[in-house]
Scaffold this motif. Structure first.
Motif, PDB file in Angstrom:
ATOM      1  N   GLN A 152       0.821  -1.209   0.000  1.00  7.82           N
ATOM      2  CA  GLN A 152       0.000   0.000   0.000  1.00  7.82           C
ATOM      3  C   GLN A 152       0.860   1.267   0.000  1.00  7.82           C
ATOM      4  O   GLN A 152       0.578   2.213  -0.727  1.00  7.82           O
ATOM      5  N   ASN A 153       1.937   1.295   0.812  1.00  6.30           N
ATOM      6  CA  ASN A 153       2.779   2.492   0.887  1.00  6.30           C
ATOM      7  C   ASN A 153       3.446   2.809  -0.448  1.00  6.30           C
ATOM      8  O   ASN A 153       3.472   3.969  -0.874  1.00  6.30           O
ATOM      9  N   CYS A 154       4.001   1.802  -1.100  1.00  5.67           N
ATOM     10  CA  CYS A 154       4.670   2.031  -2.385  1.00  5.67           C
ATOM     11  C   CYS A 154       3.667   2.415  -3.470  1.00  5.67           C
ATOM     12  O   CYS A 154       3.967   3.242  -4.334  1.00  5.67           O
ATOM     13  N   ASN A 155       2.491   1.838  -3.423  1.00  3.97           N
ATOM     14  CA  ASN A 155       1.452   2.185  -4.394  1.00  3.97           C
ATOM     15  C   ASN A 155       1.032   3.646  -4.226  1.00  3.97           C
ATOM     16  O   ASN A 155       0.866   4.376  -5.204  1.00  3.97           O
ATOM     17  N   ILE A 156       0.903   4.091  -2.967  1.00  5.78           N
ATOM     18  CA  ILE A 156       0.549   5.491  -2.707  1.00  5.78           C
ATOM     19  C   ILE A 156       1.681   6.407  -3.145  1.00  5.78           C
ATOM     20  O   ILE A 156       1.447   7.480  -3.717  1.00  5.78           O
ATOM     21  N   MET A 157       2.941   5.998  -2.901  1.00  6.48           N
ATOM     22  CA  MET A 157       4.093   6.796  -3.304  1.00  6.48           C
ATOM     23  C   MET A 157       4.078   7.042  -4.820  1.00  6.48           C
ATOM     24  O   MET A 157       4.264   8.175  -5.269  1.00  6.48           O
ATOM     25  N   ILE A 158       3.828   6.012  -5.588  1.00  2.98           N
ATOM     26  CA  ILE A 158       3.796   6.178  -7.048  1.00  2.98           C
ATOM     27  C   ILE A 158       2.629   7.064  -7.453  1.00  2.98           C
ATOM     28  O   ILE A 158       2.756   7.906  -8.350  1.00  2.98           O
ATOM     29  N   GLY A 159       1.507   6.917  -6.797  1.00  2.95           N
ATOM     30  CA  GLY A 159       0.353   7.753  -7.109  1.00  2.95           C
ATOM     31  C   GLY A 159       0.602   9.209  -6.777  1.00  2.95           C
ATOM     32  O   GLY A 159       0.233  10.115  -7.527  1.00  2.95           O
ATOM     33  N   MET A 160       1.239   9.477  -5.630  1.00  8.59           N
ATOM     34  CA  MET A 160       1.543  10.859  -5.243  1.00  8.59           C
ATOM     35  C   MET A 160       2.566  11.503  -6.177  1.00  8.59           C
ATOM     36  O   MET A 160       2.559  12.708  -6.374  1.00  8.59           O
ATOM     37  N   ALA A 161       3.437  10.683  -6.750  1.00 10.48           N
ATOM     38  CA  ALA A 161       4.418  11.197  -7.716  1.00 10.48           C
ATOM     39  C   ALA A 161       3.817  11.297  -9.112  1.00 10.48           C
ATOM     40  O   ALA A 161       4.534  11.608 -10.075  1.00 10.48           O
ATOM     41  N   ARG A 162       2.525  11.053  -9.226  1.00  9.39           N
ATOM     42  CA  ARG A 162       1.796  11.136 -10.493  1.00  9.39           C
ATOM     43  C   ARG A 162       2.415  10.236 -11.579  1.00  9.39           C
ATOM     44  O   ARG A 162       2.469  10.597 -12.743  1.00  9.39           O
ATOM     45  N   GLU A 163       2.953   9.087 -11.134  1.00 11.72           N
ATOM     46  CA  GLU A 163       3.556   8.087 -12.022  1.00 11.72           C
ATOM     47  C   GLU A 163       4.675   8.675 -12.878  1.00 11.72           C
ATOM     48  O   GLU A 163       4.960   8.204 -13.982  1.00 11.72           O
ATOM     49  N   ASN A 164       5.325   9.716 -12.373  1.00 10.57           N
ATOM     50  CA  ASN A 164       6.403  10.388 -13.102  1.00 10.57           C
ATOM     51  C   ASN A 164       7.740   9.917 -12.530  1.00 10.57           C
ATOM     52  O   ASN A 164       8.081  10.244 -11.399  1.00 10.57           O
ATOM     53  N   PRO A 165       8.537   9.173 -13.300  1.00 10.44           N
ATOM     54  CA  PRO A 165       9.819   8.676 -12.792  1.00 10.44           C
ATOM     55  C   PRO A 165      10.775   9.810 -12.414  1.00 10.44           C
ATOM     56  O   PRO A 165      11.586   9.666 -11.509  1.00 10.44           O
TER      57      PRO A 165
END
Length: 189
Positions: A152-165
C-alpha cells in the motif's frame, strides 16, 4: 374396451396417446378440460393478489412493483443489495478479491495467481513481505497495463508522484543529499 365415466360411450385411446386407456370419450374429455380451464381462469380473475411485505422495512409491497420484487421501494432494494454484498464479502473475501481484480484490471484468476507467485508475497519496490495482507495491483493509469503488485505504501508513493519517474528520481536524490547534512545531531532548526 373401457367405457366413458360421464356418458357410457366407448373411451378409445387418442392418437399418439401412451399409457392406460382414457376414462372419458373424446367429447367428454374436451368438455371436462374446457370447464376446468374456465373455472381456473375465473378463480385467478376474482381472487385478490396476496399482500406481500417488504423484506427490509416490513411495509406492504405496492401492486405496481414487479411480482418478483421483494422490496417496497428502490431505496429498500439498494439496502437489500448492500446487505447481501457485505455478507458475501465477509463470507468470501478471496472470491470477492478475485472478482474485483477481474472487473477492475481484466485479470483472470490464473493471471492474478501467477502475479502473486512471481512476487512471492513481497512488494515489487521495497521487497517487504506482506503476509496476511493483499498486495495492490499496480497499473498504468493511461494505458491500463498491469505492471506488478505493490504494498500500500509504495502504491501510494507512485500515485503521489503522479507516475512520473523524474519526480521519484528527484525525491531519491534529495533524500541522499540531505541524509549526510541533516542528522539528529545537526538538525535544520
Amino acid at each position: 374396451m373401457r367405457l366413458c365415466v360421464d356418458c357410457d360411450k366407448p373411451a378409445r385411446p387418442r392418437v399418439g396417446q401412451r399409457g392406460p386407456h382414457p376414462k372419458r370419450c373424446q367429447e367428454c374429455h374436451d368438455r371436462y378440460h374446457a370447464d376446468r380451464l374456465a373455472t381456473v381462469k375465473q378463480r385467478v380473475r376474482t381472487s385478490p393478489p396476496m399482500p406481500r411485505s417488504c423484506c427490509i422495512c416490513g411495509t406492504e409491497v405496492p401492486p405496481s412493483r414487479s411480482k418478483r420484487a421483494a422490496t417496497c421501494s428502490p431505496e429498500c432494494q439498494k439496502t437489500r443489495i448492500l446487505r447481501y454484498s457485505r455478507s458475501y464479502y465477509k463470507a468470501n473475501p478471496d472470491a470477492w478479491r478475485l472478482s474485483h481484480v477481474a472487473r477492475r484490471y481484466g485479470l483472470s484468476a490464473e493471471e492474478y495467481a501467477r502475479l502473486v507467485d512471481t512476487a512471492g508475497d513481497r512488494c515489487a519496490i521495497c521487497r517487504e513481505p506482506q503476509q496476511g495482507k493483499s498486495l495492490a495491483v499496480d497499473h498504468h493509469h493511461d494505458t491500463g497495463v498491469v505492471r506488478g503488485l505493490l504494498c500500500q505504501n509504495c502504491n501510494i508513493m507512485i500515485g503521489m508522484a503522479r507516475e512520473n519517474p523524474e519526480i521519484l528520481r528527484q525525491g531519491a536524490e534529495y533524500l541522499i543529499s540531505t541524509a549526510e547534512r541533516y542528522t539528529r545531531e545537526n538538525p535544520i532548526c
